[in-house]
Every structure is written in C-alpha cells, then in structure tokens.
Design a protein around this motif. Structure first.
Motif, PDB file in Angstrom:
ATOM      1  N   GLN A  50      58.035  10.080 -30.762  1.00  0.00           N
ATOM      2  CA  GLN A  50      58.491  10.392 -29.408  1.00  0.00           C
ATOM      3  C   GLN A  50      58.890   9.125 -28.682  1.00  0.00           C
ATOM      4  O   GLN A  50      58.176   8.120 -28.717  1.00  0.00           O
ATOM      5  CB  GLN A  50      57.389  11.111 -28.627  1.00  0.00           C
ATOM      6  N   ARG A  51      60.027   9.158 -28.033  1.00  0.00           N
ATOM      7  CA  ARG A  51      60.499   7.999 -27.292  1.00  0.00           C
ATOM      8  C   ARG A  51      59.815   7.933 -25.933  1.00  0.00           C
ATOM      9  O   ARG A  51      59.281   8.928 -25.453  1.00  0.00           O
ATOM     10  CB  ARG A  51      62.019   8.091 -27.109  1.00  0.00           C
ATOM     11  N   PRO A  52      59.810   6.759 -25.305  1.00  0.00           N
ATOM     12  CA  PRO A  52      59.138   6.629 -24.010  1.00  0.00           C
ATOM     13  C   PRO A  52      59.797   7.482 -22.955  1.00  0.00           C
ATOM     14  O   PRO A  52      61.021   7.618 -22.900  1.00  0.00           O
ATOM     15  CB  PRO A  52      59.286   5.141 -23.679  1.00  0.00           C
ATOM     16  N   THR A  53      59.000   8.102 -22.113  1.00  0.00           N
ATOM     17  CA  THR A  53      59.500   8.936 -21.035  1.00  0.00           C
ATOM     18  C   THR A  53      58.989   8.410 -19.706  1.00  0.00           C
ATOM     19  O   THR A  53      58.043   7.633 -19.642  1.00  0.00           O
ATOM     20  CB  THR A  53      59.049  10.398 -21.205  1.00  0.00           C
ATOM     21  N   VAL A  54      59.616   8.828 -18.652  1.00  0.00           N
ATOM     22  CA  VAL A  54      59.252   8.412 -17.305  1.00  0.00           C
ATOM     23  C   VAL A  54      58.672   9.621 -16.583  1.00  0.00           C
ATOM     24  O   VAL A  54      59.208  10.726 -16.713  1.00  0.00           O
ATOM     25  CB  VAL A  54      60.496   7.872 -16.571  1.00  0.00           C
ATOM     26  N   GLU A  95      61.129  -2.496 -23.294  1.00  0.00           N
ATOM     27  CA  GLU A  95      60.457  -3.574 -24.007  1.00  0.00           C
ATOM     28  C   GLU A  95      59.775  -3.023 -25.254  1.00  0.00           C
ATOM     29  O   GLU A  95      59.245  -1.920 -25.254  1.00  0.00           O
ATOM     30  CB  GLU A  95      59.412  -4.246 -23.102  1.00  0.00           C
ATOM     31  N   ASN A  96      59.798  -3.836 -26.320  1.00  0.00           N
ATOM     32  CA  ASN A  96      59.168  -3.497 -27.606  1.00  0.00           C
ATOM     33  C   ASN A  96      59.806  -2.272 -28.266  1.00  0.00           C
ATOM     34  O   ASN A  96      59.195  -1.657 -29.143  1.00  0.00           O
ATOM     35  CB  ASN A  96      57.661  -3.255 -27.443  1.00  0.00           C
ATOM     36  N   PHE A  97      61.003  -1.901 -27.826  1.00  0.00           N
ATOM     37  CA  PHE A  97      61.747  -0.815 -28.454  1.00  0.00           C
ATOM     38  C   PHE A  97      63.147  -1.317 -28.775  1.00  0.00           C
ATOM     39  O   PHE A  97      63.682  -2.204 -28.094  1.00  0.00           O
ATOM     40  CB  PHE A  97      61.830   0.415 -27.544  1.00  0.00           C
ATOM     41  N   GLU A  98      63.754  -0.740 -29.792  1.00  0.00           N
ATOM     42  CA  GLU A  98      65.095  -1.132 -30.182  1.00  0.00           C
ATOM     43  C   GLU A  98      66.119  -0.581 -29.191  1.00  0.00           C
ATOM     44  O   GLU A  98      65.816   0.298 -28.380  1.00  0.00           O
ATOM     45  CB  GLU A  98      65.401  -0.634 -31.600  1.00  0.00           C
ATOM     46  N   LEU A  99      67.332  -1.097 -29.312  1.00  0.00           N
ATOM     47  CA  LEU A  99      68.384  -0.657 -28.405  1.00  0.00           C
ATOM     48  C   LEU A  99      68.735   0.805 -28.626  1.00  0.00           C
ATOM     49  O   LEU A  99      69.157   1.499 -27.698  1.00  0.00           O
ATOM     50  CB  LEU A  99      69.619  -1.538 -28.602  1.00  0.00           C
ATOM     51  N   SER A 100      68.548   1.299 -29.848  1.00  0.00           N
ATOM     52  CA  SER A 100      68.818   2.708 -30.118  1.00  0.00           C
ATOM     53  C   SER A 100      67.820   3.642 -29.442  1.00  0.00           C
ATOM     54  O   SER A 100      68.041   4.851 -29.390  1.00  0.00           O
ATOM     55  CB  SER A 100      68.794   2.965 -31.631  1.00  0.00           C
ATOM     56  N   GLU A 101      66.705   3.097 -28.902  1.00  0.00           N
ATOM     57  CA  GLU A 101      65.708   3.897 -28.197  1.00  0.00           C
ATOM     58  C   GLU A 101      65.964   3.948 -26.692  1.00  0.00           C
ATOM     59  O   GLU A 101      65.102   4.423 -25.933  1.00  0.00           O
ATOM     60  CB  GLU A 101      64.304   3.319 -28.444  1.00  0.00           C
ATOM     61  N   ALA A 102      67.114   3.448 -26.233  1.00  0.00           N
ATOM     62  CA  ALA A 102      67.433   3.484 -24.805  1.00  0.00           C
ATOM     63  C   ALA A 102      67.563   4.929 -24.330  1.00  0.00           C
ATOM     64  O   ALA A 102      68.075   5.791 -25.053  1.00  0.00           O
ATOM     65  CB  ALA A 102      68.722   2.712 -24.532  1.00  0.00           C
ATOM     66  N   GLY A 145      58.863   4.890 -41.125  1.00  0.00           N
ATOM     67  CA  GLY A 145      59.007   5.157 -42.546  1.00  0.00           C
ATOM     68  C   GLY A 145      60.030   6.212 -42.900  1.00  0.00           C
ATOM     69  O   GLY A 145      60.202   6.504 -44.082  1.00  0.00           O
ATOM     70  N   LYS A 146      60.708   6.786 -41.914  1.00  0.00           N
ATOM     71  CA  LYS A 146      61.720   7.809 -42.169  1.00  0.00           C
ATOM     72  C   LYS A 146      63.030   7.389 -41.519  1.00  0.00           C
ATOM     73  O   LYS A 146      63.046   6.854 -40.411  1.00  0.00           O
ATOM     74  CB  LYS A 146      61.276   9.169 -41.618  1.00  0.00           C
ATOM     75  N   PHE A 147      64.115   7.641 -42.228  1.00  0.00           N
ATOM     76  CA  PHE A 147      65.428   7.290 -41.716  1.00  0.00           C
ATOM     77  C   PHE A 147      65.991   8.446 -40.896  1.00  0.00           C
ATOM     78  O   PHE A 147      66.006   9.594 -41.339  1.00  0.00           O
ATOM     79  CB  PHE A 147      66.375   6.956 -42.873  1.00  0.00           C
ATOM     80  N   GLU A 148      66.426   8.106 -39.678  1.00  0.00           N
ATOM     81  CA  GLU A 148      66.947   9.114 -38.759  1.00  0.00           C
ATOM     82  C   GLU A 148      68.212   8.584 -38.111  1.00  0.00           C
ATOM     83  O   GLU A 148      68.409   7.375 -37.971  1.00  0.00           O
ATOM     84  CB  GLU A 148      65.916   9.459 -37.677  1.00  0.00           C
ATOM     85  N   TRP A 149      69.082   9.515 -37.694  1.00  0.00           N
ATOM     86  CA  TRP A 149      70.288   9.160 -36.955  1.00  0.00           C
ATOM     87  C   TRP A 149      69.940   8.980 -35.483  1.00  0.00           C
ATOM     88  O   TRP A 149      69.298   9.820 -34.886  1.00  0.00           O
ATOM     89  CB  TRP A 149      71.355  10.239 -37.108  1.00  0.00           C
ATOM     90  N   ARG A 150      70.352   7.864 -34.915  1.00  0.00           N
ATOM     91  CA  ARG A 150      70.162   7.605 -33.492  1.00  0.00           C
ATOM     92  C   ARG A 150      71.486   7.134 -32.889  1.00  0.00           C
ATOM     93  O   ARG A 150      72.343   6.602 -33.596  1.00  0.00           O
ATOM     94  CB  ARG A 150      69.088   6.531 -33.266  1.00  0.00           C
ATOM     95  N   LYS A 151      71.624   7.329 -31.584  1.00  0.00           N
ATOM     96  CA  LYS A 151      72.806   6.875 -30.867  1.00  0.00           C
ATOM     97  C   LYS A 151      72.484   5.569 -30.152  1.00  0.00           C
ATOM     98  O   LYS A 151      71.584   5.519 -29.314  1.00  0.00           O
ATOM     99  CB  LYS A 151      73.267   7.923 -29.865  1.00  0.00           C
ATOM    100  N   GLN A 152      73.220   4.542 -30.505  1.00  0.00           N
ATOM    101  CA  GLN A 152      72.986   3.212 -29.949  1.00  0.00           C
ATOM    102  C   GLN A 152      74.144   2.804 -29.049  1.00  0.00           C
ATOM    103  O   GLN A 152      75.306   2.884 -29.465  1.00  0.00           O
ATOM    104  CB  GLN A 152      72.811   2.199 -31.080  1.00  0.00           C
ATOM    105  N   PRO A 153      73.867   2.363 -27.823  1.00  0.00           N
ATOM    106  CA  PRO A 153      74.959   1.938 -26.936  1.00  0.00           C
ATOM    107  C   PRO A 153      75.601   0.643 -27.417  1.00  0.00           C
ATOM    108  O   PRO A 153      74.916  -0.292 -27.820  1.00  0.00           O
ATOM    109  CB  PRO A 153      74.260   1.759 -25.578  1.00  0.00           C
ATOM    110  N   VAL A 154      76.926   0.627 -27.374  1.00  0.00           N
ATOM    111  CA  VAL A 154      77.709  -0.559 -27.735  1.00  0.00           C
ATOM    112  C   VAL A 154      78.460  -0.999 -26.487  1.00  0.00           C
ATOM    113  O   VAL A 154      79.270  -0.241 -25.942  1.00  0.00           O
ATOM    114  CB  VAL A 154      78.678  -0.259 -28.887  1.00  0.00           C
TER     115      VAL A 154
END
Length: 248
Positions: free
Chosen positions: A44-48, A77-84, A213-222
């Motif tokens: 689960q990604r961070p939520t507000v 912080e401590n998350f990749e850009l794809s977790e935005a 440990g699992k590969f998933e598709w994520r959307k990363q901002p460019v």
C-alpha cells in the motif's frame, strides 16, 4: 430395456463429469492472486493524512484541478518517484501554496540541471553554424524538474508556453557567462535571439518496478522542458576582435 436405460444413464454421468467445473470453484483465489491482507498492506502506498503523520514529502511536482478540487502531485521521502500520489489541497498543510510557488531547491541539483540545459543550448548553437538552411529556429527537450522550473521562472503550468524575454530571467540557473553564444575554430559566432520559448511538460510513463519481491507496473512522472530557440545572423570576426558584451 432396463439395461439400456442403465447404460444410457451411466453414459450421461460420464459426460457430465467430463464437463463438470464445480471442482474448480473450490480454488483459493486469495492465494491464487496473492491478495492476503498483510501483503496488500505491505504494497500500500502512503496516504494522507496517514502519510503526513508517518512520511515527509520530498517535494511537490505539480498541481491540477480534478473534479473542481485542487490536487498536488507529491513525491515522498524514502519512496521512489513511481510512488508519487495525487493529494487534495484540503488535507494538506495550510502553507502548501507558499511551498509550491517558492520551493526549496538544493544548489547541487540546480547545478546538474543548469549544466544539462547549457550543453543542450551549446549543441544547438554549434549546429546552427554547420547547417546551411535558412530556418533560424530549433527546438529540443531536456530533463527539468518542475519544482526547479518554478524556482527559476516562478510558475510551471504543464502545456503552457513561457516567452523568456532577456538573459536576466535565467539568472537563477548557475550557467557560464557566455552560455547564450558559441564561437567555432574559424571565429564564426552564433548567438540566441530573444525571446526564448520554454514549455514545461509532464508525462506519466509506465515502468516495471520490483515491489516487495514482485514486479508490478507503475506510472512514473517524467518532467521535461521543451525549448524553442531562434538565432541571430552569423557573424565572423578575427582573433584580435573583442568579444561583444552581453545583450540587455
């Protein structure tokens, strides 16, 4: 007669068992799709506001209006850009507007972006001397984080074109003093003609990430900036000539 009925009933039973899918309904789909609660919570990604209590956001990438609500794209912080994630303004801190339009940018990161921007312009200026076409405009795209774009130019609406009228507008970028012209070995000089058109762009690119440990598709901002340049006429001079002063 009865034996024939018995044989036909046995044959029907065999056909029914052949096409009977009832046993597949007993499949444990939770194990099959790996949707157990613990593993779902781990992905689960961070939520507000839960995210703001446990994670600090690194920067605000951009903003837009979704269903009449102002939303901000946050990098954590401590998350990749794809977790935005996109978060509404109502549950963010009250001073989020000041943080958005006056972001805190490190000098080291600003130097990296300035060197990329300057080298791309120098390549265009050098190409202008080699080309014999009458077209005096060139364009290129360069990586440029949108928070740094706001720091330098004051705003960063994706898709909007900004016309930079003079060199002083680039003063916040630590570039060399002569970044706006190029001189080759034959002492031929090409230089920019202002205004320079810059257009910030934001695209969401699909990336394949290893999540727990699992590969998933994520959307990363460019984040990129498209720059359209125009040039003055080429000038030739001797080595003894003095380099002209910076344009106003």
């Amino acid at each position: 007669m009865r034996s024939r009925q018995k044989k036909s009933s046995e044959k029907m039973a065999r056909n029914i068992s052949r096409y009977n899918f009832r046993k597949y309904r007993q499949t444990n789909w939770e194990v099959y799709f790996d949707t157990s609660y613990d593993k779902m919570q781990a992905r689960q990604r961070p939520t507000v506001p839960y995210g703001l209590k446990t994670h600090n956001f690194r920067r605000i990438i951009t903003s837009k209006i979704i269903k009449n609500k102002m939303m901000y794209l946050m990098e954590w912080e401590n998350f990749e850009l794809s977790e935005a994630t996109w978060e509404p303004q109502s549950i963010l801190p009250k001073h989020i507007d000041s943080l958005y339009y006056r972001p805190e940018v490190s000098y080291e990161a600003l130097v990296v972006v300035a060197r990329q921007f300057e080298s791309a312009i120098q390549r265009c200026l050098a190409r202008r001397i080699k080309e014999t076409s009458t077209d005096c405009t060139q364009s290129f795209c360069v990586n440029f984080p949108l928070d740094m774009f706001r720091y330098v130019f004051g705003s960063s609406d994706p898709g909007r074109q900004y016309n930079i009228s003079n060199i002083d507008s680039f003063s916040k970028l630590p570039m060399c003093s002569g970044w706006w012209y190029y001189i080759d070995k034959q002492y031929t000089r090409s230089q920019l003609s202002f205004p320079v058109c810059v257009e910030p762009r934001l695209t969401m690119r699909k990336v394949f990430k290893n999540i727990n440990g699992k590969f998933e598709w994520r959307k990363q901002p460019v984040e990129k900036v498209r720059v359209t340049l125009s040039f003055l006429k080429l000038e030739s001079f001797t080595k003894s000539d003095v380099t002209p002063k910076v344009m106003d």
